[in-house]
Design a protein around this motif. Structure first.
Motif, PDB file in Angstrom:
ATOM      1  N   CYS A 250       3.246   9.632  -1.614  1.00  0.00           N
ATOM      2  CA  CYS A 250       2.423   9.102  -2.705  1.00  0.00           C
ATOM      3  C   CYS A 250       1.543   7.968  -2.152  1.00  0.00           C
ATOM      4  O   CYS A 250       1.817   7.435  -1.075  1.00  0.00           O
ATOM      5  CB  CYS A 250       3.295   8.619  -3.855  1.00  0.00           C
ATOM      6  N   LYS A 251       0.501   7.618  -2.927  1.00  0.00           N
ATOM      7  CA  LYS A 251      -0.479   6.669  -2.402  1.00  0.00           C
ATOM      8  C   LYS A 251       0.047   5.233  -2.358  1.00  0.00           C
ATOM      9  O   LYS A 251      -0.374   4.447  -1.528  1.00  0.00           O
ATOM     10  CB  LYS A 251      -1.760   6.741  -3.238  1.00  0.00           C
ATOM     11  N   ILE A 252       0.923   4.891  -3.297  1.00  0.00           N
ATOM     12  CA  ILE A 252       1.445   3.517  -3.321  1.00  0.00           C
ATOM     13  C   ILE A 252       2.968   3.558  -3.180  1.00  0.00           C
ATOM     14  O   ILE A 252       3.658   4.161  -4.009  1.00  0.00           O
ATOM     15  CB  ILE A 252       1.097   2.807  -4.642  1.00  0.00           C
ATOM     16  N   LEU A 253       3.459   2.905  -2.154  1.00  0.00           N
ATOM     17  CA  LEU A 253       4.913   2.795  -1.988  1.00  0.00           C
ATOM     18  C   LEU A 253       5.269   1.318  -2.110  1.00  0.00           C
ATOM     19  O   LEU A 253       4.758   0.480  -1.360  1.00  0.00           O
ATOM     20  CB  LEU A 253       5.342   3.340  -0.614  1.00  0.00           C
ATOM     21  N   ILE A 254       6.119   1.006  -3.071  1.00  0.00           N
ATOM     22  CA  ILE A 254       6.513  -0.384  -3.300  1.00  0.00           C
ATOM     23  C   ILE A 254       7.955  -0.569  -2.848  1.00  0.00           C
ATOM     24  O   ILE A 254       8.853   0.165  -3.283  1.00  0.00           O
ATOM     25  CB  ILE A 254       6.373  -0.743  -4.797  1.00  0.00           C
ATOM     26  N   LEU A 255       8.160  -1.521  -1.967  1.00  0.00           N
ATOM     27  CA  LEU A 255       9.505  -1.784  -1.461  1.00  0.00           C
ATOM     28  C   LEU A 255       9.846  -3.250  -1.709  1.00  0.00           C
ATOM     29  O   LEU A 255       9.175  -4.149  -1.204  1.00  0.00           O
ATOM     30  CB  LEU A 255       9.583  -1.489   0.041  1.00  0.00           C
TER      31      LEU A 255
ATOM     32  N   ILE B 193       2.272   5.205   7.439  1.00  0.00           N
ATOM     33  CA  ILE B 193       1.074   4.654   6.787  1.00  0.00           C
ATOM     34  C   ILE B 193      -0.166   5.444   7.229  1.00  0.00           C
ATOM     35  O   ILE B 193      -0.266   5.876   8.379  1.00  0.00           O
ATOM     36  CB  ILE B 193       0.914   3.127   7.075  1.00  0.00           C
ATOM     37  N   SER B 194      -1.059   5.677   6.286  1.00  0.00           N
ATOM     38  CA  SER B 194      -2.298   6.398   6.608  1.00  0.00           C
ATOM     39  C   SER B 194      -3.442   5.769   5.823  1.00  0.00           C
ATOM     40  O   SER B 194      -3.218   4.887   4.994  1.00  0.00           O
ATOM     41  CB  SER B 194      -2.147   7.875   6.257  1.00  0.00           C
ATOM     42  N   ASP B 195      -4.657   6.258   6.062  1.00  0.00           N
ATOM     43  CA  ASP B 195      -5.837   5.645   5.444  1.00  0.00           C
ATOM     44  C   ASP B 195      -5.836   5.714   3.923  1.00  0.00           C
ATOM     45  O   ASP B 195      -6.478   4.909   3.265  1.00  0.00           O
ATOM     46  CB  ASP B 195      -7.115   6.333   5.961  1.00  0.00           C
ATOM     47  N   ASP B 196      -5.153   6.720   3.366  1.00  0.00           N
ATOM     48  CA  ASP B 196      -5.180   6.837   1.905  1.00  0.00           C
ATOM     49  C   ASP B 196      -3.884   6.350   1.243  1.00  0.00           C
ATOM     50  O   ASP B 196      -3.646   6.587   0.066  1.00  0.00           O
ATOM     51  CB  ASP B 196      -5.484   8.280   1.486  1.00  0.00           C
ATOM     52  N   ARG B 197      -3.028   5.697   2.032  1.00  0.00           N
ATOM     53  CA  ARG B 197      -1.781   5.182   1.450  1.00  0.00           C
ATOM     54  C   ARG B 197      -1.742   3.664   1.579  1.00  0.00           C
ATOM     55  O   ARG B 197      -2.384   3.094   2.466  1.00  0.00           O
ATOM     56  CB  ARG B 197      -0.545   5.744   2.170  1.00  0.00           C
ATOM     57  N   SER B 198      -0.966   3.056   0.707  1.00  0.00           N
ATOM     58  CA  SER B 198      -0.795   1.619   0.780  1.00  0.00           C
ATOM     59  C   SER B 198       0.670   1.290   0.498  1.00  0.00           C
ATOM     60  O   SER B 198       1.239   1.803  -0.469  1.00  0.00           O
ATOM     61  CB  SER B 198      -1.702   0.966  -0.265  1.00  0.00           C
ATOM     62  N   PHE B 199       1.279   0.493   1.361  1.00  0.00           N
ATOM     63  CA  PHE B 199       2.659   0.062   1.126  1.00  0.00           C
ATOM     64  C   PHE B 199       2.638  -1.414   0.747  1.00  0.00           C
ATOM     65  O   PHE B 199       1.914  -2.197   1.367  1.00  0.00           O
ATOM     66  CB  PHE B 199       3.522   0.223   2.391  1.00  0.00           C
TER      67      PHE B 199
ATOM     68  N   SER C  47      -3.071  -0.017   4.485  1.00  0.00           N
ATOM     69  CA  SER C  47      -2.375  -1.202   5.028  1.00  0.00           C
ATOM     70  C   SER C  47      -0.970  -1.334   4.465  1.00  0.00           C
ATOM     71  O   SER C  47      -0.660  -0.786   3.404  1.00  0.00           O
ATOM     72  CB  SER C  47      -3.118  -2.486   4.670  1.00  0.00           C
ATOM     73  N   ILE C  48      -0.170  -2.102   5.204  1.00  0.00           N
ATOM     74  CA  ILE C  48       1.161  -2.458   4.708  1.00  0.00           C
ATOM     75  C   ILE C  48       1.076  -3.931   4.305  1.00  0.00           C
ATOM     76  O   ILE C  48       1.007  -4.814   5.156  1.00  0.00           O
ATOM     77  CB  ILE C  48       2.244  -2.244   5.788  1.00  0.00           C
TER      78      ILE C  48
END
Lengths: 248, 281
Positions: B146-151, B174-180, B29-30
Motif C-alpha cells: 500500500c502507498k502509506i505504511l504507518i509504524l 520503499i519505492s517512489d510511490d510509497r511512503s513510510f 521516503s521513510i
C-alpha cells in the motif's frame, strides 16, 4: 470503484466476520444443545417419559439473538481491536450490513437449521431410550420477522455502548418506559381533568366514543406501521452513523 | 501524498494538542516522526489513518479526506500500532482474511519477510510472543504494497538481530510511490533509515528536513575543548565533546539522530533561523 458499497468488498467483509465469529457461534450452539439435551433427558431418566422441549426454543432463540446482537460491535470499542476494525478497507455501510446479516438473517437461518437438527437428534434419543413418540417442531417465521425488527435496537446499543450493551439497553428501556408512563398519566390527568384514577366515571368524561374509536384505530395503525417498517431502518441508520463517526 | 492543513485537535476536556499544524508528506521516503512524550505523535498517526478527527483543518491523502475512511483510501494504508490486536486465527487465515482488501498484496514478499525474520510460514497467532506478532504484522504491512505504511514504535519488543532485519526490509521495500511514516523513541534502531526527520513540539511541526539539508547546514565534530560560542548542542564523550554547530566548513561526522533531536529541542529559535530559507520554500 464505489466508495459506499461494493459487492466484492462486502462479501470479503462478511467472510471476515464469519470466520472470526464462527468459534463463538459454535461454542454457543454447543452450550444450547447441551442444555436442551439435559432438559430432554432428565425427566426421561427420572419418570421414564419425556418430550423434546420445543417450547423452550423460542425464548432461547430470542434471548440468544439479542445477546449476540448486543455483542457484535464490541470490537469497535476496544482501542486495539477497533483500530483493526476501522482501518479494514471496507465502507461503514459494508461493515454495518455484514454485522446486520450475521445477527439477523444468517442467525435466523442457522438457528432454524440447528433447532431442526436438534429436534431430530432428541427425537431419536427419546425413541431409543424411552420409546416416546416424536415431537414436531414448527418454526414460526412471523416471529423471525419480529426478531429482525427488534434486534435492530440491540444492534444499535452494541454500536452505542462501550460495555454491557445488553443490560444497559434493558435499563434504558425501563427508564424510558417509566418516563412515558409518567408523561402519559400527567397528560391524561390534565386533558380529562381527572384527580382520582381509581374511580374514573367514563360517562362523566363526555367522550365522543365514535371519534375516539377512529383516533385509537389511527394510533394503532400508526404504531403498527412504525414498528413494521420504520423502526428497524431508523436504528440501522443510527448504527451506521455511529460506525462512520467512531474514533479510537 | 499526505497534506495536513491548519490542523487543530484536542481530546475532550483537554487543551489543544495541535495548533494550526500543517505538514506535507511526500512519496518515496521513510519519514521519522519524533517528539517528546505526549507531543502527539501517535495521535498524528491516528489522524492520518482516519482514526481521529480534527476539530479544525483537514488531513488529506491522495485527495481523500482521511476522516471519512473511504475504502479507496484505506486500501492504500496499513497501520501497525505499538499496542496491537491479532485475531485468534492462524497466520494463513489472517492472510486469507485481510490480504484480499489490498489489491497489490504479495504473498511471495510476505514469505520472504517472514523468512528474513525467522518466523514460521504458519501457526496460531495467539501462541506467538509479542515480538513475533509484531514481526508478522510488519511483514504483512510491507507486503500489502500500500502507498502509506504507518509504524508506531516498530522496534519496541524486537530482539537485537530483528532490529537490523527490520531496517533491511523497510529499506528494500520503499519505492517512489510509497511512503513510510515511523514514529519512535528508539532513534538508534532506525538510524540511517529515516529521511526526512520530522519533529513535533507544542502542537506544531518544529523541524521537517531531509538528511541532505541537515548535513549542509549543521556539522558534528568531536572536540577536546568546548568552543566558546556557536555551540547548538554538545554531548560529553570519553575523550572530550561531540559538538553540533552551524556548518562553516566541510568537516563533519555523520549526524546522530538522537543528538540532532536534542539540538533541535534545546535551540528552537536558532535552528529555525538556520533552516529559515528552506522553511519558506
Amino acid at each position: 470503484m464505489n466508495n459506499y458499497f461494493n459487492l466484492q468488498r462486502f462479501l470479503q467483509t462478511l467472510k471476515n466476520d464469519i470466520i472470526r465469529n464462527s468459534r463463538n457461534y459454535l461454542i454457543t450452539l454447543g452450550a444450547i444443545a447441551g442444555i436442551l439435551t439435559s432438559i430432554d433427558l432428565l425427566p426421561g431418566i427420572i419418570t421414564g417419559k419425556t418430550l423434546v422441549p420445543v417450547h423452550g426454543y423460542l425464548p432461547l432463540f430470542m434471548l440468544m439473538g439479542y445477546i449476540f446482537s448486543s455483542l457484535v460491535f464490541n470490537e469497535m470499542h476496544d482501542p486495539q481491536k477497533g483500530l483493526v476494525f476501522l482501518t479494514t478497507p471496507s465502507s461503514s455501510l459494508e461493515k454495518l450490513f455484514s454485522k446486520l446479516l450475521i445477527t439477523s438473517l444468517l442467525y435466523v437461518l442457522v438457528m432454524w437449521l440447528f433447532f431442526q437438527a436438534l429436534t431430530l437428534f432428541l427425537n431419536g434419543l427419546n425413541a431409543i431410550f424411552f420409546g416416546t413418540e416424536p415431537t414436531r417442531f414448527t418454526f414460526h417465521w412471523g416471529i423471525a420477522r419480529i426478531f429482525i425488527i427488534t434486534q435492530s435496537v440491540f444492534l444499535f446499543a452494541s454500536g452505542y455502548f462501550r460495555k454491557n450493551a445488553f443490560l444497559k439497553l434493558l435499563f434504558a428501556g425501563f427508564v424510558l418506559q417509566m418516563f412515558f408512563s409518567f408523561f402519559s398519566i400527567i397528560n391524561f390527568k390534565l386533558f380529562f381533568n381527572i384527580s382520582d384514577f381509581h374511580n374514573i366515571e367514563i360517562d362523566a368524561l363526555d367522550l365522543d366514543m365514535g371519534r375516539m374509536a377512529d383516533l385509537i384505530k389511527a394510533l394503532v395503525y400508526g404504531a403498527r406501521f412504525t414498528f413494521l417498517w420504520l423502526m428497524a431502518p431508523f436504528f440501522w441508520f443510527m448504527t451506521y452513523l455511529r460506525i462512520a463517526e467512531k474514533e479510537v | 501524498m499526505i497534506t495536513i492543513e491548519n490542523l487543530n485537535f484536542n481530546y475532550p476536556k483537554q487543551s489543544n494538542l495541535f495548533n494550526d499544524l500543517s505538514l506535507n508528506i511526500q512519496a518515496g521516503s521513510i519519514h521519522g516522526l519524533l517528539g517528546k512524550n505526549g507531543s502527539g505523535k501517535t495521535t498524528l498517526l491516528k489522524i492520518i489513518a482516519g482514526l481521529r478527527f480534527p476539530n479544525k483543518g483537514q488531513c488529506k491523502a491522495f485527495g481523500y479526506e482521511t476522516r471519512y475512511r473511504s475504502p479507496e483510501f484505506m486500501k492504500e494504508l496499513y497501520f501497525v500500532p505499538e499496542e496491537f490486536y491479532t485475531p485468534p486465527v492462524t497466520m494463513k487465515q489472517f492472510v486469507s482474511i485481510y490480504s484480499k482488501f489490498y489489491p497489490r498484496f504479495s504473498t511471495q514478499q510476505l514469505f520472504e519477510y517472514l523468512k528474513e525474520f525467522e518466523l514460521p510460514e504458519d501457526g496460531k497467532l495467539s501462541s506467538f510472543s509479542y515480538g513475533m506478532k509484531k514481526k508478522f504484522l510488519i511483514s504483512f504491512g510491507v507486503a500489502t504494497n500500500c502507498k502509506i505504511l504507518i509504524l508506531d514504535e516498530p522496534s519496541n519488543g524486537l530482539d537485537i538481530p530483528s532490529k537490523s532485519k527490520l531496517r533491511r526490509i523497510l529499506a528494500s521495500a520503499i519505492s517512489d510511490d510509497r511512503s513510510f511514516v515511523i514514529s519512535t523513541h528508539q532513534v538508534r534502531d532506525i538510524d540511517q533509515l529515516i529521511d526526512p526527520i520530522l519533529i513535533i513540539e507544542d502542537g506544531k511541526v518544529l523541524f521537517n528536513h531531509s538528511l541532505e539539508d541537515i548535513s549542509k547546514r549543521l556539522s558534528v565534530k568531536a572536540m577536546d575543548e568546548l568552543p566558546a560560542e556557536g555551540v547548538l548542542h554538545y554531548e560529553k564523550t570519553l575523550g572530550g565533546y561531540l559538538v553540533i554547530q552551524e556548518k562553516e566548513d566541510e568537516e563533519s561526522l555523520a549526524i546522530d539522530i538522537e543528538t540532532l533531536f536534542n539540538a533541535v529541542i534545546n535551540n528552537k529559535e536558532k535552528i529555525r533561523e538556520i533552516f529559515s530559507d528552506l522553511d519558506k520554500n
